[in-house]
Design an enzyme around this catalytic site. Sequence first.
Site, mmCIF file in Angstrom:
data_model
loop_
_atom_site.group_PDB
_atom_site.id
_atom_site.type_symbol
_atom_site.label_atom_id
_atom_site.label_comp_id
_atom_site.label_asym_id
_atom_site.label_seq_id
_atom_site.Cartn_x
_atom_site.Cartn_y
_atom_site.Cartn_z
ATOM 1 N N GLU A 91 -9.376 3.748 2.068
ATOM 2 C CA GLU A 91 -8.864 3.861 0.704
ATOM 3 C C GLU A 91 -7.808 2.807 0.375
ATOM 4 O OE1 GLU A 91 -7.615 5.458 3.184
ATOM 5 O OE2 GLU A 91 -5.493 5.044 2.848
ATOM 6 N N ASP A 98 -12.121 7.219 3.634
ATOM 7 C CA ASP A 98 -10.908 6.963 4.430
ATOM 8 C C ASP A 98 -10.524 5.473 4.423
ATOM 9 O OD1 ASP A 98 -8.758 7.561 6.002
ATOM 10 O OD2 ASP A 98 -9.906 7.836 7.862
ATOM 11 N N LYS A 112 0.861 -1.185 0.000
ATOM 12 C CA LYS A 112 0.000 0.000 0.000
ATOM 13 C C LYS A 112 0.894 1.231 0.000
ATOM 14 C CE LYS A 112 -3.216 2.652 2.934
ATOM 15 N NZ LYS A 112 -4.081 2.663 4.142
ATOM 16 N N ASP A 115 -2.529 10.251 3.534
ATOM 17 C CA ASP A 115 -3.931 9.863 3.706
ATOM 18 C C ASP A 115 -4.648 10.900 4.571
ATOM 19 O OD1 ASP A 115 -6.357 8.625 3.966
ATOM 20 O OD2 ASP A 115 -5.635 6.993 5.269
ATOM 21 N N ARG A 147 -7.682 -0.417 0.841
ATOM 22 C CA ARG A 147 -8.244 -1.602 0.181
ATOM 23 C C ARG A 147 -8.651 -1.288 -1.257
ATOM 24 N NH1 ARG A 147 -12.688 -1.867 4.873
ATOM 25 N NH2 ARG A 147 -10.929 -0.860 5.908
ATOM 26 N N LYS A 170 -10.090 12.994 7.988
ATOM 27 C CA LYS A 170 -9.629 12.571 9.311
ATOM 28 C C LYS A 170 -9.602 13.765 10.259
ATOM 29 C CE LYS A 170 -6.512 8.788 7.984
ATOM 30 N NZ LYS A 170 -7.177 7.726 8.737
ATOM 31 N N ASP A 208 1.644 6.381 5.536
ATOM 32 C CA ASP A 208 0.672 5.431 4.988
ATOM 33 C C ASP A 208 1.185 4.724 3.729
ATOM 34 O OD1 ASP A 208 -1.727 4.200 5.519
ATOM 35 O OD2 ASP A 208 -2.938 5.624 4.377
HETATM 36 N N1 BES Z 1 -4.237 4.525 6.867
HETATM 37 C C1 BES Z 1 -5.392 4.304 7.642
HETATM 38 C C2 BES Z 1 -5.165 3.303 8.762
HETATM 39 C C3 BES Z 1 -4.385 3.802 9.944
HETATM 40 C C4 BES Z 1 -4.961 4.647 10.862
HETATM 41 C C5 BES Z 1 -3.103 3.358 10.153
HETATM 42 C C6 BES Z 1 -4.233 5.057 11.966
HETATM 43 C C7 BES Z 1 -2.396 3.760 11.262
HETATM 44 C C8 BES Z 1 -2.948 4.614 12.160
HETATM 45 C C9 BES Z 1 -6.493 3.759 6.756
HETATM 46 O O1 BES Z 1 -6.530 4.237 5.470
HETATM 47 C C10 BES Z 1 -7.786 4.155 7.381
HETATM 48 O O2 BES Z 1 -8.058 5.320 7.444
HETATM 49 N N2 BES Z 1 -8.550 3.172 7.841
HETATM 50 C C11 BES Z 1 -9.786 3.442 8.476
HETATM 51 C C12 BES Z 1 -10.810 2.472 7.957
HETATM 52 C C13 BES Z 1 -12.207 2.776 8.411
HETATM 53 C C14 BES Z 1 -12.699 4.046 7.737
HETATM 54 C C15 BES Z 1 -13.085 1.608 8.050
HETATM 55 C C16 BES Z 1 -9.573 3.249 9.985
HETATM 56 O O3 BES Z 1 -8.894 2.319 10.375
HETATM 57 O O4 BES Z 1 -10.077 4.078 10.727
HETATM 58 ZN ZN ZN Z 2 -4.728 4.832 4.698
HETATM 59 MN MN MN Z 3 -7.598 6.056 5.310
#
Ligand code: BES
Ligand code: ZN
Ligand code: MN
Length: 494
Positions: A347, A345, A263, A268, A349, A275, A286
């Site tokens: 994204e 968010d 990834k 992000d 996947r 966020k 990210d």
């Molecule tokens: N890059 C983030 C995941 C992340 C968050 C990694 C904090 C490390 C620290 C990912 O893209 C994301 O935002 N995931 C969301 C998914 C949710 C919207 C289903 C998450 O984990 O909040």
């Molecule tokens: Zn992300």
């Molecule tokens: Mn995200």
Amino acid sequence: MQFSVTPESIAEIPADCLVIPVWKDGGLGKEASALDAAVSGAPGRIAASGDYLWDIGDTHLLHGPEDCAAGRILLAGAGAPDDFGATEAAKFLAGNARIVLARNMPQVHFALADLEANGPDAQWLAARLAQEVEVAAYRYRATKASTKREAVLEGVSAPALADGLEQALRQGQAIGKGMNRARELGNLPGNICTPEYLASHAGELADASDNLSVEVLDEEQMRELKMDSLLSVAAGSVEEARLIMLHFKGAADEGKPVVLVGKGITFDTGGISLKPGLAMDEMKFDMCGAASVLGTVAAVAELQLPINLVGMVAAAENMPGGKATKPGDIVTSMSGKTIEILNTDAEGRLVLCDALTYAERFKPACVIDIATLTGAAVAAFGNHANVMLGNDQALMDRLLQCGLDSLDRAWQLPLWDEYQKQLDSNFADMANIGGKLAGTITAACFLSRYTENFSWAHLDIAGSAWHSEGARKGATGRPVPLLMEFLLSLPNKD
Ligand code: BES
Ligand code: ZN
Ligand code: MN
């Protein structure tokens, strides 16, 4: 830095410093005792003085020992012999590497023999020595002068304990350098490390190695391939997405490649599902999955492993903007499956699914994706585990073992069918989020719909890829050690 094996007896080694383990009871091992005898007892007296507990981290630096070719002796606590395993050995090597790096000692010898007697074998220790020294010598200096002393270490030697130690040192050094490459890419800010930057970095890697070639798809090419899921993530950004492939050919043409997919979200923001501001800067990390792929490919090319490997990076920047994807938008992925994007968010996947579909054309032996995918993985496991799910238990069992052997551990979560229905959508084949519960598992459920045709494991490295706090803040280089352990353990494909 030069790593070497020396056959010389310890008092004859003309290093700037000899690093000598001292056990918790003040006792010296065989190698240290030989030195002690040669220099008339000073190390033994200090070790037995009672001034130190000789836990790992306790040290005493002795200058100008007589009858010794070396300029200094660093007596270094190793703890209790019975407790001395791989974890302790790594801690010992890393801590003492930092000490010698912080001083003016360009040539250092590590007396590994006494460690071997009580812990892991000579090969493992030699490889780990080189890895830890490389990792300790890394300084971030792309956009600021380092506040730490510049590394003055030029040469590190180890005793000739067994055959093949040169090879072990070489492997450990390549792993350490691969980790540092991943750390540097991770640490670079989002305004420098863009998708195009990752693509040109991959190009430089390919230029440096004869049997490594690069292939970069731009947005137009991805549109032709119908990668609308990946493209939907980049829609709000002025930075164009890139799908990057590095092909390493170390084995015969028929040898099916291992495919690594990283990834590579270079920043992000969350997109329209923006966020919160707190610690949002950390979302420059990210792309650490992508960075670990590039670091691993570089290490494999350096070592010229007898395998075929494809390193893929799905690179995009996730931004809000007039053209950004909105919650409720529906896109068709390259596979033909439609996705309702309920949260922009989620994204990672969305870029990975098209990359995984593309990976099919390489007829992979197996595919491992590496992604900072879910905050839920951090909530459940903190910073210590790579969180693993997948569709091939034999592959995952090997990765679990490689994690133990490299001290870059993974822990498996279930990918049970019951979780799949959390992705149901009234308007598309699937939603891109699975609700409040089991976020790491439902993210993997999403990916599992794109990996039906090959053996696959997913590593969620959201917790392990970087440190958030204070002076340690920065990318860790994980899971390069785990991936390298896996690739080094593959049966020879020649
Ligand atoms: N890059 C983030 C995941 C992340 C968050 C990694 C904090 C490390 C620290 C990912 O893209 C994301 O935002 N995931 C969301 C998914 C949710 C919207 C289903 C998450 O984990 O909040
Ligand atoms: Zn992300
Ligand atoms: Mn995200």
